[in-house]
Enzyme design. Structure first.
Site, PDB file in Angstrom:
ATOM      1  CG  HIS A  66      43.579  30.947  40.042  1.00 38.59           C
ATOM      2  ND1 HIS A  66      44.873  32.222  39.732  1.00 38.59           N
ATOM      3  CD2 HIS A  66      43.073  31.371  41.209  1.00 38.59           C
ATOM      4  CE1 HIS A  66      44.700  32.735  40.920  1.00 38.59           C
ATOM      5  NE2 HIS A  66      43.694  32.656  41.797  1.00 38.59           N
ATOM      6  N   GLY A  86      43.334  38.704  39.684  1.00 36.80           N
ATOM      7  CA  GLY A  86      42.549  39.027  40.718  1.00 36.80           C
ATOM      8  C   GLY A  86      43.533  39.890  41.634  1.00 36.80           C
ATOM      9  NE  ARG A 100      49.197  34.867  47.236  1.00 35.90           N
ATOM     10  CZ  ARG A 100      48.002  34.296  46.562  1.00 35.90           C
ATOM     11  NH1 ARG A 100      48.276  33.452  45.529  1.00 35.90           N
ATOM     12  NH2 ARG A 100      46.712  34.351  47.002  1.00 35.90           N
ATOM     13  CB  ILE A 130      42.796  42.905  37.549  1.00 35.52           C
ATOM     14  CG1 ILE A 130      43.139  43.165  38.937  1.00 35.52           C
ATOM     15  CG2 ILE A 130      43.582  43.899  36.450  1.00 35.52           C
ATOM     16  CD1 ILE A 130      44.614  43.095  39.496  1.00 35.52           C
ATOM     17  N   GLY A 131      41.520  41.476  35.279  1.00 37.63           N
ATOM     18  CA  GLY A 131      41.167  41.096  33.849  1.00 37.63           C
ATOM     19  C   GLY A 131      39.937  41.274  33.314  1.00 37.63           C
ATOM     20  CD  GLU A 141      37.588  30.543  40.695  1.00 37.21           C
ATOM     21  OE1 GLU A 141      37.371  31.599  41.065  1.00 37.21           O
ATOM     22  OE2 GLU A 141      38.746  29.940  41.092  1.00 37.21           O
TER      23      GLU A 141
HETATM   24  P1  ADP Z   1      40.034  37.535  44.128  1.00 34.59           P
HETATM   25  O1  ADP Z   1      41.423  36.924  43.814  1.00 34.59           O
HETATM   26  O2  ADP Z   1      40.213  37.882  45.917  1.00 34.59           O
HETATM   27  O3  ADP Z   1      39.006  36.906  43.927  1.00 34.59           O
HETATM   28  P2  ADP Z   1      39.008  39.382  42.446  1.00 34.59           P
HETATM   29  O4  ADP Z   1      39.069  38.597  41.354  1.00 34.59           O
HETATM   30  O5  ADP Z   1      37.893  40.084  42.865  1.00 34.59           O
HETATM   31  O6  ADP Z   1      39.735  39.015  43.687  1.00 34.59           O
HETATM   32  O7  ADP Z   1      40.058  40.569  41.805  1.00 34.59           O
HETATM   33  C1  ADP Z   1      40.555  41.774  42.956  1.00 34.59           C
HETATM   34  C2  ADP Z   1      40.945  42.921  42.114  1.00 34.59           C
HETATM   35  O8  ADP Z   1      40.340  43.195  41.110  1.00 34.59           O
HETATM   36  C3  ADP Z   1      41.536  44.043  43.048  1.00 34.59           C
HETATM   37  O9  ADP Z   1      42.793  44.444  42.710  1.00 34.59           O
HETATM   38  C4  ADP Z   1      40.362  45.002  42.405  1.00 34.59           C
HETATM   39  O10 ADP Z   1      41.308  46.399  42.366  1.00 34.59           O
HETATM   40  C5  ADP Z   1      40.462  44.846  40.948  1.00 34.59           C
HETATM   41  N1  ADP Z   1      39.626  45.406  40.287  1.00 34.59           N
HETATM   42  C6  ADP Z   1      37.984  45.098  40.380  1.00 34.59           C
HETATM   43  N2  ADP Z   1      37.634  46.047  39.609  1.00 34.59           N
HETATM   44  C7  ADP Z   1      38.322  46.901  38.951  1.00 34.59           C
HETATM   45  C8  ADP Z   1      38.143  47.776  37.918  1.00 34.59           C
HETATM   46  N3  ADP Z   1      37.246  48.408  37.235  1.00 34.59           N
HETATM   47  N4  ADP Z   1      39.680  48.278  37.420  1.00 34.59           N
HETATM   48  C9  ADP Z   1      40.693  47.857  37.977  1.00 34.59           C
HETATM   49  N5  ADP Z   1      40.682  46.844  38.914  1.00 34.59           N
HETATM   50  C10 ADP Z   1      39.692  46.350  39.251  1.00 34.59           C
END
Ligand code: ADP
Length: 435
Positions: free
Chosen positions: A197, A227, A258, A350-351, A403
């Protein structure tokens, strides 16, 4: 690129997988980078390559399109994509022929110890990426396919740049990247922590510096990419000093599927008790663990939070608690590694989008000087800004990661640096916090 009044470049950013091709086409140049005004001409992905592929494309002015088309491999898919982008159907007037694509930037997962920076691709670089296949057998071969396909479609003269997930963490000191296992394992097999990352951690740390008016040397932050995959990085003076992922992306924080940190002796025990091979245990730790494994329900944080709001499910609550606890534990550890930091930066799906998870992770960090402004925290979803109170001594920020944008910008910088060799003399040998 020439005769337009500026060194304008249409950069095609590619992330090439085993049966998928994710892409973005970004119009950028040094002025646009400085003004943060790069233009995303289109983005999308081709999935299920090898049969009836599903193409999903969204262009700047057009509607989102989704359709199927028979595509046998990555070169055929790229050729199709470039013809589509150049056609009237795309509505992208800046690209009328493949020659209007001025360079390709590739996401490459593993650069091992060979690549501490993004780099223009030549045969020697390609060989280096091949040498790193041992370290990322599932990813690097696909990234190489993307590079070779681009040569085939655009010709060998088109500049291509490799941007590595690992390179930002090549600044880790030995005491952070070595495991306490026999040293010859590092010497013989390159077994060490690499971290991943890196493009995301670098982007959000760089953005933080810009927002706060800080130089690279003044940028001291802990970045949390949360994420599906999750990792933390401890950044001092703009350089990564430690990170939670290790030899592979399995180590560290709790993730969607994971496990993150575990006792390595568990692997043998699980194999024996469950009658599984080592490979099967590794797959279980990668794909059946984390939020999914604990909740028994899903790896999707949004669904878990919804469930928690609607009913008391002990395992859903536990999954969220363990996720947040591990993140907070890493923040504490990284504060110790850095000797304090100015801010924690939240990013990733998520963040960026979950005020609740940010609040749960931040809770109990008052001792470190972090006071969350709950109003600001609630308001920020998918947006950039401060979520701590002004009088916090440890701030918290939300900064959406990008990214692909950083890959496009690195591509521009690598091309221009190569044209001005004298200016790159004395440049840092590790990835700069240049975004
Ligand atoms: P990746 O690592 O595959 O790129 P993302 O960065 O898109 O994934 O993150 C996916 C995660 O973000 C999932 O767990 C999804 O539920 C979470 N997520 C997206 N929007 C929200 C939200 N509004 N509240 C909580 N979690 C969220």
């Amino acid at each position: 690129m020439r005769g337009t009044g500026r060194d304008k470049m249409n950069i095609l950013v590619l992330n090439s997988g085993s049966s998928s091709l994710k892409f973005q086409l970004i119009d950028t140049d040094l002025d646009r980078i400085r003004q943060n005004s790069d233009v995303r001409l289109c983005r999308g992905q081709i999935e299920r390559i090898g049969g009836e592929a599903i193409v999903a494309i969204e262009s700047q002015h057009g509607p989102r399109q989704k359709f199927t088309v028979g595509l046998k491999d990555i070169p055929e898919s790229l050729d199709y994509l470039v013809r589509w982008i150049s056609s009237d159907a795309s509505g992208i007037t800046a690209v009328r022929t493949p020659a209007d694509v001025h360079a390709v930037g590739h996401r490459v997962v593993h650069g091992g110890e060979l690549f501490a920076k993004s780099t223009l691709i030549n045969d020697q670089v390609l060989k280096g990426i091949e040498e790193c296949i041992d370290l990322a057998p599932l990813h690097n071969p696909n990234n190489i396919k993307g590079i070779l396909a681009s040569r085939q479609v655009f010709g060998a003269k088109l500049p291509q740049v490799a941007v590595f997930d690992t390179s930002f963490h090549q600044s880790l000191p030995e005491h952070a990247y070595l495991y306490a296992v026999p040293y010859h394992l590092y010497q013989r097999h390159h077994i060490r922590r690499y971290g991943f990352h890196g493009t995301s951690h670098r982007f959000v740390a760089g953005r933080y510096g810009l927002l706060r008016g800080l130089s690279k040397e003044q940028t001291n932050v802990i970045t949390l990419h949360l994420g599906n995959g999750c990792s933390a990085a401890a950044i001092r003076g703009g350089r990564s000093l430690d990170t939670s992922m290790g030899m592979t992306p399995l180590e560290g924080l709790v993730m969607g599927t994971r496990c993150g940190d575990i006792d390595p002796a568990m692997v043998n025990l699980i194999a024996a008790k469950e009658g599984l091979s080592m490979n099967e245990v590794e797959a279980l730790l990668n794909t059946q663990s984390g939020l999914l494994g604990i909740s028994g329900l899903t790896n999707d944080m949004r669904v878990l939070l919804q469930e928690l709001g609607e009913q008391e499910d002990r395992r859903v609550r536990l999954a969220i608690e363990i996720f947040c606890y591990r993140a907070r534990k890493y923040i504490g550890a990284f504060l110790a590694c850095l000797g304090g930091a100015d801010a924690i930066v939240f990013t990733g799906g998520i963040g960026e989008n979950s005020p609740e998870i940010r609040a749960r992770i931040s809770a109990g960090l008052e001792w470190a000087g972090l006071k969350l402004d709950h109003g600001r925290n609630q308001q920020l979803a998918g947006l950039e800004g401060q979520i701590s109170t002004n009088d916090s001594s440890l701030h918290a920020f939300v900064i959406p990661t990008d990214e692909e944008l950083l890959i496009a910008r690195d591509t521009v910088h690598c091309i221009l640096d190569a044209q001005r060799p004298s200016q790159s003399e004395g440049a840092s040998d590790v990835e700069e916090l240049r975004i």
